[in-house]
Design an enzyme around this catalytic site. Structure first.
Site, PDB file in Angstrom:
ATOM      1  N   GLY A 191       0.823  -1.203   0.000  1.00  0.00           N
ATOM      2  CA  GLY A 191       0.000   0.000   0.000  1.00  0.00           C
ATOM      3  C   GLY A 191       0.860   1.256   0.000  1.00  0.00           C
ATOM      4  N   ILE A 195      -0.025   6.575   4.749  1.00  0.00           N
ATOM      5  CA  ILE A 195       0.628   5.869   5.855  1.00  0.00           C
ATOM      6  C   ILE A 195       1.746   4.975   5.320  1.00  0.00           C
ATOM      7  CG2 ILE A 195       0.267   4.180   7.716  1.00  0.00           C
ATOM      8  CD1 ILE A 195      -2.612   5.318   7.977  1.00  0.00           C
ATOM      9  N   SER A 275      -0.606  -1.973   4.728  1.00  0.00           N
ATOM     10  CA  SER A 275      -1.036  -0.590   4.892  1.00  0.00           C
ATOM     11  C   SER A 275      -2.025  -0.265   3.779  1.00  0.00           C
ATOM     12  CB  SER A 275       0.218   0.287   4.815  1.00  0.00           C
ATOM     13  OG  SER A 275      -0.114   1.595   5.046  1.00  0.00           O
ATOM     14  N   HIS A 455      11.242  37.360   4.316  1.00  0.00           N
ATOM     15  CA  HIS A 455      12.467  36.864   3.683  1.00  0.00           C
ATOM     16  C   HIS A 455      13.558  36.678   4.731  1.00  0.00           C
ATOM     17  CE1 HIS A 455      15.642  36.446   0.706  1.00  0.00           C
ATOM     18  NE2 HIS A 455      16.353  37.281   1.448  1.00  0.00           N
TER      19      HIS A 455
HETATM   20  P1  FAD Z   1     -10.247   6.929  16.385  1.00  0.00           P
HETATM   21  O1  FAD Z   1      -9.058   7.754  16.561  1.00  0.00           O
HETATM   22  O2  FAD Z   1     -10.096   5.586  15.777  1.00  0.00           O
HETATM   23  O3  FAD Z   1     -10.903   6.812  17.831  1.00  0.00           O
HETATM   24  C1  FAD Z   1     -12.072   6.079  18.060  1.00  0.00           C
HETATM   25  C2  FAD Z   1     -12.082   5.691  19.514  1.00  0.00           C
HETATM   26  O4  FAD Z   1     -13.364   5.152  19.852  1.00  0.00           O
HETATM   27  C3  FAD Z   1     -11.071   4.599  19.853  1.00  0.00           C
HETATM   28  O5  FAD Z   1     -10.286   5.013  20.952  1.00  0.00           O
HETATM   29  C4  FAD Z   1     -11.924   3.381  20.213  1.00  0.00           C
HETATM   30  O6  FAD Z   1     -11.343   2.595  21.245  1.00  0.00           O
HETATM   31  C5  FAD Z   1     -13.205   4.031  20.686  1.00  0.00           C
HETATM   32  N1  FAD Z   1     -14.400   3.205  20.511  1.00  0.00           N
HETATM   33  C6  FAD Z   1     -14.808   2.596  19.362  1.00  0.00           C
HETATM   34  N2  FAD Z   1     -15.992   1.999  19.553  1.00  0.00           N
HETATM   35  C7  FAD Z   1     -16.339   2.223  20.844  1.00  0.00           C
HETATM   36  C8  FAD Z   1     -17.464   1.856  21.630  1.00  0.00           C
HETATM   37  N3  FAD Z   1     -18.460   1.175  21.101  1.00  0.00           N
HETATM   38  N4  FAD Z   1     -17.486   2.241  22.930  1.00  0.00           N
HETATM   39  C9  FAD Z   1     -16.457   2.970  23.463  1.00  0.00           C
HETATM   40  N5  FAD Z   1     -15.375   3.354  22.755  1.00  0.00           N
HETATM   41  C10 FAD Z   1     -15.332   2.989  21.457  1.00  0.00           C
HETATM   42  N6  FAD Z   1      -4.571  11.822  10.580  1.00  0.00           N
HETATM   43  C11 FAD Z   1      -4.129  13.084  10.439  1.00  0.00           C
HETATM   44  O7  FAD Z   1      -4.928  14.006  10.385  1.00  0.00           O
HETATM   45  N7  FAD Z   1      -2.783  13.354  10.354  1.00  0.00           N
HETATM   46  C12 FAD Z   1      -1.855  12.386  10.404  1.00  0.00           C
HETATM   47  O8  FAD Z   1      -0.663  12.667  10.329  1.00  0.00           O
HETATM   48  C13 FAD Z   1      -2.300  11.049  10.569  1.00  0.00           C
HETATM   49  N8  FAD Z   1      -1.405  10.045  10.637  1.00  0.00           N
HETATM   50  C14 FAD Z   1      -1.846   8.774  10.845  1.00  0.00           C
HETATM   51  C15 FAD Z   1      -0.909   7.767  10.927  1.00  0.00           C
HETATM   52  C16 FAD Z   1      -1.315   6.462  11.121  1.00  0.00           C
HETATM   53  C17 FAD Z   1      -0.281   5.369  11.225  1.00  0.00           C
HETATM   54  C18 FAD Z   1      -2.705   6.166  11.255  1.00  0.00           C
HETATM   55  C19 FAD Z   1      -3.164   4.760  11.490  1.00  0.00           C
HETATM   56  C20 FAD Z   1      -3.648   7.170  11.175  1.00  0.00           C
HETATM   57  C21 FAD Z   1      -3.225   8.483  10.956  1.00  0.00           C
HETATM   58  N9  FAD Z   1      -4.136   9.527  10.849  1.00  0.00           N
HETATM   59  C22 FAD Z   1      -3.695  10.804  10.655  1.00  0.00           C
HETATM   60  C23 FAD Z   1      -5.587   9.288  10.914  1.00  0.00           C
HETATM   61  C24 FAD Z   1      -6.158   9.621  12.304  1.00  0.00           C
HETATM   62  O9  FAD Z   1      -5.471   8.878  13.274  1.00  0.00           O
HETATM   63  C25 FAD Z   1      -7.643   9.311  12.331  1.00  0.00           C
HETATM   64  O10 FAD Z   1      -8.277   9.991  11.272  1.00  0.00           O
HETATM   65  C26 FAD Z   1      -8.274   9.744  13.634  1.00  0.00           C
HETATM   66  O11 FAD Z   1      -7.680   9.100  14.728  1.00  0.00           O
HETATM   67  C27 FAD Z   1      -9.771   9.427  13.606  1.00  0.00           C
HETATM   68  O12 FAD Z   1     -10.352   9.873  14.792  1.00  0.00           O
HETATM   69  P2  FAD Z   1     -11.701   9.193  15.316  1.00  0.00           P
HETATM   70  O13 FAD Z   1     -11.999   9.831  16.621  1.00  0.00           O
HETATM   71  O14 FAD Z   1     -12.741   9.208  14.274  1.00  0.00           O
HETATM   72  O15 FAD Z   1     -11.344   7.651  15.530  1.00  0.00           O
END
Ligand code: FAD
Length: 476
Positions: A191, A195, A275, A455
């Protein structure tokens, strides 16, 4: 008949203005912004506060990339007349630094939530009819909450590939890679998205022989083709192999590593990092008796203001079909709270959000690439201005890369409204801001060319691109 008064509502569950399921960027931004607006908020998290971003995403990935950047600086010390000896790396120290930064941010988030009086519950949250939310399986015990509004933010998990069972040692996803015990001598990254390219870049800089295997014709889809070429050239010059348009068929473990089967050939590597994107984490959210719907691809279905089909229930972040980025989760949390407050939030224009890729050289973009603008029917004028003419880029020893501005061609044939700003080069992730404003305020090239760039800075390259598009370049 005697007049009867309505039955008294006996509260059976703890009641909040807003109940949030998920404590990643989408969920915690909703909770923090809601609390800032005076709402009484409960947030349920079954894993670690901060979700993917803080624990196994943005932050640890960027920390390890910075380790690679520091290593490269040391190898280039001689260019400045500095004798630093041969660079070597103690990976365990780097991992400890990463864990310390992650730990600091996670505990800082906990304090922030506490300071704003957000009730944080540890457990698995499920939504039921009547905006009831059950919590179970964690240290908060079995609890039931109700909310005037509920925001679903369960995020996403790494996708896996058939034939590549994740064992965390030879085959891993980003979750395991970010804590890899030692640097491999060779790696296949399946991929070539954001990432995958970040991991490929950091491993290559730290001496691993990396092969990127990408099914699409090009790595980094979304980034303008001219800029992808700059990154590919840099990756290849540093010894990385990039194979696009290939399908991986499986792998056969051999010794301490494995042989990846790709295009009828075998590729021997120590580790395979899968990935291939992320899938919404929506399998076990309850939802019985609600009108919340999940699409065929597993996303919670919402309208342009993040409202689900169930009145009073919103969904934000990676679990909805919008760009899977932490800052998109943040803004969607803000929009959800504004909607809950009965305000009139503006929907996000997802075609114009900022993207940042932290490989070497970095990439950052917003708005349309040249290809996408033409496909959308625009007549365009473009300008590519390069960092190798920029004093600051020379000083920081990173002259590779360019800024490409894509503007709509006006009736007079001149460059008009700015449709896209795509950048590759030193610290462009920190430089995209002006391009983001230009694209989102629908600024013209003339508006932008009148602005002063300090600059010597790297942002002078953006200024030069704008001046060039007026037909009167200064230096570039
Ligand atoms: P998540 O961060 O996945 O959080 C969801 C949370 O909900 C989790 O902690 C989970 O445990 C909890 N949860 C799920 N279901 C339940 C439930 N039923 N009850 C209670 N808790 C629950 N984005 C950027 O903008 N910049 C970057 O540089 C970047 N780099 C990245 C690098 C990597 C390696 C990865 C994998 C991702 C990266 N991202 C980046 C993407 C970013 O991490 C995600 O877009 C972001 O974390 C999404 O946020 P979220 O709150 O939607 O979900």
């Amino acid at each position: 008949m005697p007049e009867t008064s309505p039955p008294e509502v006996v509260p059976t569950a703890e009641h909040y203005d807003v109940v949030v399921i998920g404590g990643g960027p989408g969920g915690y931004a909703t909770a923090l912004y809601g609390a800032s607006a005076g709402l009484n908020v409960a947030m349920i998290e079954k894993g670690k506060l901060g979700g993917t971003c803080l624990n196994v995403g943005c932050i640890p990935a960027k920390e390890l990339l910075e380790t690679a950047a520091a290593y490269v600086h040391v190898t280039e010390a001689g260019d400045y007349g500095i004798t630093a000896g041969e660079a070597s790396i103690d990976w365990s120290t780097s991992l400890a630094r990463k864990d310390k930064i992650v730990g600091g941010l996670v505990s800082g988030l906990g304090s922030l939530l506490k300071g704003r009086k957000v009730t944080v519950l540890d457990g698995h949250g499920r939504l039921h009819a009547g905006k009831r939310v059950s919590v179970s399986g964690g240290s908060s015990g079995d609890v039931e909450l109700t909310g005037d509004a509920v925001v679903l933010a369960p995020g996403s998990v790494p996708r896996t590939l058939p034939g590549f069972d994740v064992d965390g040692k030879v085959v891993m996803t980003s979750d395991e890679f970010l804590s890899i015990a030692e640097l491999p001598k060779s790696a296949a990254i399946i991929g070539g998205g954001v990432i995958g390219c970040e991991f490929a870049s950091l491993l290559t800089d730290l001496g691993t022989k990396v092969t990127v295997l990408e099914a699409l014709p090009k790595i980094l889809p979304g980034l303008d083709k001219d800029l992808t070429k700059v990154i590919e050239k840099s990756f290849k010059a540093r010894g990385m192999e990039i194979r696009t348009g290939v399908t991986v068929e499986g792998h056969s473990p051999s010794g301490s590593g494995t042989t990846v089967h790709v295009g009828g050939e075998g590729l021997d590597v120590d580790v395979v990092v899968v990935s291939v994107g992320r899938r919404p984490n929506t399998d076990d959210l309850g939802l019985d008796g609600t009108a919340v719907t999940i699409s065929d691809r597993g996303f919670i279905e919402v309208d342009e203001l993040c409202r689900t089909g169930e009145p009073g229930v919103w969904a934000v972040g990676d679990a909805i079909a919008t760009p899977a980025l932490a800052h998109i989760g943040f803004i969607e949390g803000v929009i959800a709270i504004q909607g809950i407050l009965g305000e009139d939030p503006a929907p996000v224009d997802y075609a114009k959000v900022p993207w940042a890729v932290y490989c070497r050289p970095e990439a950052a973009f917003t708005g349309l690439s040249e290809e996408a603008a033409k496909e959308a029917g625009y007549e365009v004028v473009t300008q590519k201005s390069r960092f190798n003419h920029n004093g600051r880029a020379m000083i920081v020893n990173q002259p590779e890369g360019m800024v490409k501005v894509i503007a709509e061609k006006g009736a007079d044939g001149r460059a008009g409204t700015i449709l896209g700003v795509h950048m590759v080069g030193p610290w462009v992730t920190e430089q995209l801001g002006q391009g983001y404003l230009a694209v989102n305020w629908e600024a013209t090239v003339d508006d932008m060319a009148a602005l002063i760039q300090p600059h010597p800075t790297l942002t002078e390259v953006l200024g030069e691109a704008m001046l060039s598009l007026t037909g009167r370049p200064l230096h570039g």
